[in-house]
Motif scaffolding. Structure first.
Motif, short mmCIF file in Angstrom:
data_model
loop_
_atom_site.label_atom_id
_atom_site.label_comp_id
_atom_site.label_asym_id
_atom_site.label_seq_id
_atom_site.Cartn_x
_atom_site.Cartn_y
_atom_site.Cartn_z
N SER A 207 -3.96 32.04 -20.68
CA SER A 207 -5.50 33.03 -20.62
C SER A 207 -4.50 34.47 -20.38
CB SER A 207 -5.99 32.24 -19.54
OG SER A 207 -6.62 31.38 -19.92
N GLY A 208 -3.63 34.68 -19.60
CA GLY A 208 -3.48 35.74 -19.17
C GLY A 208 -2.69 36.86 -20.35
N ILE B 160 -11.14 32.02 -25.02
CA ILE B 160 -12.57 30.90 -25.24
C ILE B 160 -11.09 29.31 -25.04
CG2 ILE B 160 -13.71 29.34 -26.30
CD1 ILE B 160 -15.45 31.96 -26.81
N THR B 161 -10.34 28.77 -25.82
CA THR B 161 -9.58 27.85 -26.11
C THR B 161 -8.91 28.09 -24.65
OG1 THR B 161 -8.72 28.56 -28.63
CG2 THR B 161 -7.64 27.06 -27.58
N PHE B 162 -8.10 28.93 -24.31
CA PHE B 162 -7.14 28.77 -23.32
C PHE B 162 -7.96 28.56 -21.76
CE2 PHE B 162 -3.90 31.83 -25.65
CZ PHE B 162 -3.43 31.15 -26.45
N ARG B 163 -9.11 28.75 -21.11
CA ARG B 163 -10.45 28.40 -20.78
C ARG B 163 -10.56 27.03 -21.12
NH1 ARG B 163 -11.49 30.56 -15.81
NH2 ARG B 163 -13.91 30.24 -16.34
N ALA B 164 -10.65 26.03 -21.74
CA ALA B 164 -10.56 25.23 -21.98
C ALA B 164 -9.70 24.25 -21.50
CB ALA B 164 -11.02 23.97 -23.60
N ILE B 165 -7.89 24.37 -21.75
CA ILE B 165 -7.17 23.84 -20.86
C ILE B 165 -7.01 23.84 -19.48
CG2 ILE B 165 -5.13 23.96 -20.51
CD1 ILE B 165 -5.21 25.48 -23.94
N GLN B 166 -8.10 24.66 -19.00
CA GLN B 166 -7.62 25.55 -17.48
C GLN B 166 -8.74 24.39 -17.19
OE1 GLN B 166 -8.06 29.63 -16.86
NE2 GLN B 166 -7.18 29.26 -14.89
N HIS C 219 -5.00 41.63 -16.73
CA HIS C 219 -3.70 39.42 -17.10
C HIS C 219 -3.75 39.10 -15.62
CE1 HIS C 219 -3.13 42.62 -20.12
NE2 HIS C 219 -3.12 41.69 -21.06
N TRP C 220 -3.11 40.03 -14.45
CA TRP C 220 -3.16 39.39 -13.06
C TRP C 220 -3.89 38.85 -12.84
CZ3 TRP C 220 1.72 39.20 -12.35
CH2 TRP C 220 2.51 40.06 -12.72
N VAL C 221 -5.30 38.91 -12.94
CA VAL C 221 -6.33 37.72 -12.10
C VAL C 221 -6.04 36.36 -12.40
CG1 VAL C 221 -9.16 37.23 -12.64
CG2 VAL C 221 -8.02 39.42 -13.16
N PHE C 222 -5.21 36.14 -13.65
CA PHE C 222 -4.89 34.97 -14.22
C PHE C 222 -3.83 34.43 -13.73
CE2 PHE C 222 -8.09 35.78 -17.97
CZ PHE C 222 -8.57 35.02 -17.31
N TRP C 223 -2.61 35.37 -13.17
CA TRP C 223 -1.09 35.30 -12.59
C TRP C 223 -0.73 35.47 -11.60
CZ3 TRP C 223 1.23 39.28 -17.33
CH2 TRP C 223 0.80 38.59 -18.46
N ILE C 224 -2.19 35.87 -10.47
CA ILE C 224 -1.02 36.65 -9.31
C ILE C 224 -1.73 35.20 -8.43
CG2 ILE C 224 -3.70 36.61 -8.78
CD1 ILE C 224 -2.73 38.78 -6.80
#
Length: 551
Positions: A92-93, A102-108, A164-169
């Motif tokens: 997602s990041g 949207i695709t990566f949020r589905a995996i999440q 991007h750091w919202v997803f990675w932190i």
């Protein structure tokens, strides 16, 4: 796994709580950051899909993994959940456009659903219900912590770091949780004589997905469909047909993914119905608290986080305390009823708020709401697990999560319709006053333009836009503009407080249901007494597969 040493159990619980926090904090941190992310990626028309797809995949995954974890054990699934969630967050990041996001949020979402379902079930494997109560409170408190820290941290990141750091932190926490589970959680052998219910899984999925889509897409506004449109009616029709086929399949297969006999257990059924109404009232109402704080009271988003924080802290404290009290007393019914009553009281008080309500009263009412939610929320997962045989913990816990997710989704959709109807009704009543005000300044096209813009109450959430519009007008028009805004705020206040009343009515149904909740002893693992309580739980569970249960 109840025969493990206490030190080993605590180590495993730390790993489970770490995994839950990893999932919960990532979910709450996204909410405040998503508008900024969409602004960077583009695709505002698909904004709702980034939220909806996460809800869909998490709900489906949580219920599908329930029975599978009963057959194959919890460890492979909680590891898979952490892995999927981490991969989804990492990707997602790296999203380059809204469709990738949207695709990566589905995996999440799939990973989150698996984590939430298996985490509560794994706790049930480790501890008997009476000991489990204190851990249920602690695990519920994790959501309180994440709901406080997430929005504040998310706002800071998008203001001072790259989005991007919202997803990675928090990815390092995911790695730690994965390793703790991998090296400490015991693996169990596959249960013999059971098979995977593929057809049941398919038709349960085709029941849940169109239902959630229907309630997510129905309503008014951009990218929404009317409740009576062919799109919504078609989705509901698919839901109904799939549900009938699913019920038929579950009566025919050898090992159903959702044994329908569980619903003959009154504690299981009543607890899940309470969970449905609790989440429908709670989620459908508190989601609009920020609308009141920012739109009606005109408080900035940063300060709004501090205004709503006491509610989350109250929920955190009482959820932990209620678990401790249940562990000591072994009783849960009075706790359930009192929590639901306090929660309902909080929403009733919020119904009486008006634009002039002082901030301290708003905070007080939200604290009362938080206290009630904290007392009630941990109870009903515990009652479900205590009422079924140990080998049905997975499917029972997953079903409990399903009812709560459906309640939250449907509650949000219904409250959204209530709010839209309330705004339309109040605005029509105020239109005469507004029309007279506009007529008094017909020569000022700038004022007319600004009034037309803010006739949409959603624009009240953008305080900088309001201030810019006000300062752009000449002094003689500013008073008229302020008066018109006050009228629109009145309409918005009326609509939002109506949703609180609706939420209170829905929570009232949960209170009534709680009166019919049977109270059986919480199993505590104390020799003969434990065996007696275990037998009582099995007597309350008429589902398939309970014949071989032993304490």
């Amino acid at each position: 796994m109840t025969n493990l040493t206490e030190k080993r159990k605590i180590t495993i619980m730390i790993a489970i709580i770490t995994a839950m926090f990893f999932s919960a904090i990532n979910q709450t941190i996204i909410g405040v950051a998503m508008p900024r992310i969409i602004a960077k990626l583009g695709g505002m028309d698909y904004y709702s899909w980034a939220i909806t797809i996460y809800l869909l995949t998490s709900t489906v995954a949580s219920v599908l993994v329930g029975k599978l974890s009963d057959i194959y054990g919890r460890k492979p699934f909680i590891l898979a959940g952490i892995g999927l969630f981490s991969i989804g967050a990492l990707l997602s990041g790296f999203s380059g456009d809204i469709f990738q996001l949207i695709t990566f949020r589905a995996i999440q979402g799939a990973g989150a659903g698996i984590i939430m379902s298996t985490a509560f079930t794994a706790m049930g494997d480790l501890y008997e219900p009476r000991e489990r109560a204190k851990w249920t409170g602690v695990m519920s408190a994790v959501f309180g912590v994440s709901s406080v820290a997430g929005p504040l941290l998310g706002g800071y990141i998008v203001d001072h770091l790259d989005w991007h750091w919202v997803f990675w932190i928090f990815l390092p926490i995911g790695v730690v949780a994965f390793l703790l589970i991998l090296f400490n959680f015991p693996q169990v052998e596959k249960r013999k004589g059971e098979s995977v219910d593929y057809w049941g899984s398919i038709f349960l999925t085709t029941t849940i997905v169109p239902m959630l889509l229907a309630f997510s897409w129905a309503g008014e506004g951009a990218n929404k469909y009317a409740w009576g449109s062919w799109q919504i009616l078609s989705l509901l029709a698919i839901t109904a047909v799939s549900l009938l086929i699913f019920i038929w399949v579950e009566t025919k297969v050898k090992t159903p993914m959702l044994p329908l006999g569980l619903f003959k257990n009154s504690i299981f059924t009543v607890s899940n119905l309470i969970g449905f109404f609790l989440n429908a009232g709670m989620m459908g109402a508190i989601i609009y608290v920020p609308f009141f704080v920012q739109g009606v009271k005109g408080i900035s988003p940063t300060m709004a986080g501090y205004v709503t924080m006491p509610m989350s802290i109250a929920m955190l404290v009482t959820s932990a305390l209620s678990g401790q009290i249940i562990t000591k007393t072994g009783k849960y019914k009075k706790m359930a009823i009192s929590g639901l009553l306090v929660m309902t009281l909080g929403m009733v008080l919020m119904y009486f708020m008006v634009p002039s309500t002082p901030i301290y009263l708003l905070v007080l009412y939200m604290i009362i709401l938080g206290l009630g939610m904290g007392i009630a929320m941990p109870v009903f997962s515990l009652t479900v697990q205590n009422a079924v045989a140990p080998q049905q913990l997975g499917v029972a816990t997953a079903t409990s999560q399903l009812f709560r997710n459906l309640g939250g989704t449907i509650g949000i959709a219904v409250m959204g319709s209530v709010m839209s109807a309330g705004i339309a009704s109040k605005m029509s009543k105020l239109s005469g006053t507004m029309g007279q005000g506009a007529a008094s300044a017909p020569t000022d096209p700038a004022l007319a333009e600004k009034l037309a813009l803010f006739a949409n109450p959603q624009n009240l959430l953008d305080q900088p836009k309001i201030e810019a519009a006000l300062h752009s007008l000449p002094p003689e028009s500013q008073a008229m503009f302020t008066h018109m805004l006050d009228l629109i705020r009145e309409a918005m206040s009326y609509a939002i407080t109506t949703t609180f009343l609706t939420g209170a009515i829905v929570a009232g149904f949960a209170v009534v249901l709680a009166l019919f909740l049977k109270e059986i002893p919480l199993r505590s693992g104390s020799g003969k007494a434990e065996k007696k309580n275990e037998a009582k739980a099995e007597q309350h569970s008429d589902a398939a597969g309970t014949e071989g249960a032993r304490a």
